[in-house]
Design an enzyme around this catalytic site. Structure first.
Site, PDB file in Angstrom:
ATOM      1  N   THR A 124      67.681  45.476  46.579  1.00 24.52           N
ATOM      2  CA  THR A 124      66.355  45.742  47.132  1.00 24.52           C
ATOM      3  C   THR A 124      65.374  45.901  45.978  1.00 24.52           C
ATOM      4  O   THR A 124      65.753  45.972  44.823  1.00 24.52           O
ATOM      5  CB  THR A 124      66.354  47.026  47.983  1.00 24.52           C
ATOM      6  OG1 THR A 124      66.663  48.140  47.135  1.00 24.52           O
ATOM      7  CG2 THR A 124      67.388  46.947  49.102  1.00 24.52           C
ATOM      8  N   GLY A 156      67.947  57.181  21.841  1.00 26.21           N
ATOM      9  CA  GLY A 156      67.291  55.930  22.174  1.00 26.21           C
ATOM     10  C   GLY A 156      67.770  54.792  21.308  1.00 26.21           C
ATOM     11  O   GLY A 156      68.809  54.864  20.641  1.00 26.21           O
ATOM     12  N   CYS A 201      51.836  48.073  32.847  1.00 32.50           N
ATOM     13  CA  CYS A 201      52.597  47.397  33.906  1.00 32.50           C
ATOM     14  C   CYS A 201      52.020  46.027  34.238  1.00 32.50           C
ATOM     15  O   CYS A 201      52.630  45.260  34.987  1.00 32.50           O
ATOM     16  CB  CYS A 201      52.640  48.274  35.146  1.00 32.50           C
ATOM     17  SG  CYS A 201      53.664  49.746  34.929  1.00 32.50           S
TER      18      CYS A 201
END
Length: 354
Positions: free
Chosen positions: A54, A145, A23
């Protein structure tokens, strides 16, 4: 003699093929906010309970009075060199956003980008197997996928879940007087930086893998508690960034007690030795004006508090009378280091570290 080696498993090392990892390779929050401002406003959809207006963890779309779909996607470049562990971490991280909305995962799709002329095919297969193993643990199918040939390795999931629309938990709605509870210890970014610099021993690596591959399953149970007012997970923007998002969304101030924060082994010492990620500084640049840090804190406090987490813990804002039940849910699922780290107080979208 104790083995202090850390598995690499591939040649070349996975982490050597990417400019960032986990991340920590998110677009810097300041730049991301600017880019999103340039997008056209989303048209009104009455059944879209949570959208892109948001900074929440996933989108939520109401199907009927009892069911809503939770949808999210998350992928990144390698944070470790072992391909199986990379797949596990990426999949765990992606499913976390479903749990962070109070949802239960239903299925997942893989997102795969690999330099197919650089990495052996068995290495790529090991990444996929890592993701499959986490989906199996979560009790869901990895149903398909999409893959591309890319310069840098990337892996992640599209995660689909379900939640009671009356029980959706958001990173807003906290109440003054709420207690803040963190589910996992912090420091993944610093440990990953140490790994790249060959400064992480086997024990530190094992601790990082254990934390980043532990599914945030308590989120689905937390949604059923009336005393839980807000919920999110701590990922690339660090503890301060994600706590600030919760505070802003609730129009309150979060008070975080530095001495009560849980850290993964060796994290504080590595930070003192100057080991950190570039994302830490970018996080501070984006959020620092809304953070109060007393001068009495250690010099490394800013680095530690902005450290980007990969597959980090849930952050819960709950009523004081719900604390024991929340902690019991965490501990029943093996989150032994879940703990109270602060509280929500009156204010206007700030984080004060004390």
């Amino acid at each position: 003699m104790t083995d202090t080696s850390v598995p690499t498993s591939t040649s070349p090392r996975l982490t050597s093929l990417s400019h960032g990892g986990g991340c920590g390779c998110k677009i810097a929050p300041g730049l991301l906010a600017d880019l999103l401002k340039r997008s056209a406003p989303l048209p009104f959809f009455p059944d879209l309970l949570v959208g892109n207006d948001t900074a929440d963890d996933a989108a939520v779309y109401k199907l009927n009075d009892e069911q809503a779909i939770v949808a999210t996607t998350d992928f990144f470049m390698p944070i470790v060199d072992d391909p199986f562990d990379f797949g596990r971490i990426a999949a765990t991280n992606a499913l976390s956003d479903v749990y962070a909305m109070g949802g239960k995962p239903l299925m997942a799709l893989a997102i795969v980008g690999m330099p197919i002329n650089v990495l052996p095919h068995d290495v790529i297969a090991a990444v996929l197997k890592g993701g499959e193993s986490v989906c199996a643990e979560a009790g869901i199918p990895l149903a398909g996928g999409h893959s591309i040939d890319s310069v840098e390795p990337i892996y992640g999931l599209v995660a689909i879940g379900v939640v009671d629309p009356k029980r959706v938990k958001r990173n807003a709605g906290a109440q003054a007087g709420d207690v803040l509870i963190l589910g996992k210890p912090l420091g993944v970014g610093i440990l990953s930086a140490a790994l790249k610099k060959d400064r992480l021993d086997a024990a530190g690596y094992a601790a990082m893998i254990a934390a980043t591959t532990k599914l945030n399953r308590p989120g689905a149970e937390l949604s059923r508690l009336d005393g839980v007012h807000a919920l999110t997970d701590i990922t690339g923007f660090g503890l301060l960034g994600h706590t600030l998002e919760l505070a802003r969304g609730s129009n309150l101030t979060a008070r975080v007690r530095y001495a009560d924060l849980p850290w993964l082994p060796d994290v504080v010492g590595l930070a003192e030795a100057g080991i950190f990620t570039g994302a830490s500084g970018r996080n501070w640049d984006a959020y620092g004006k809304s953070i109060g840090l007393p001068a009495s804190l250690p010099a490394t406090a800013r680095t530690l508090l902005t450290d980007p987490q990969t597959s980090g813990g849930l952050l819960v804002s709950c009523a004081p009378q719900a604390v024991d039940e929340v902690l019991a849910l965490f501990r029943a699922d093996g989150f032994g280091e879940a703990c109270v780290i602060g509280e929500m107080v009156s204010g206007e979208g700030r984080v004060e570290v004390v």
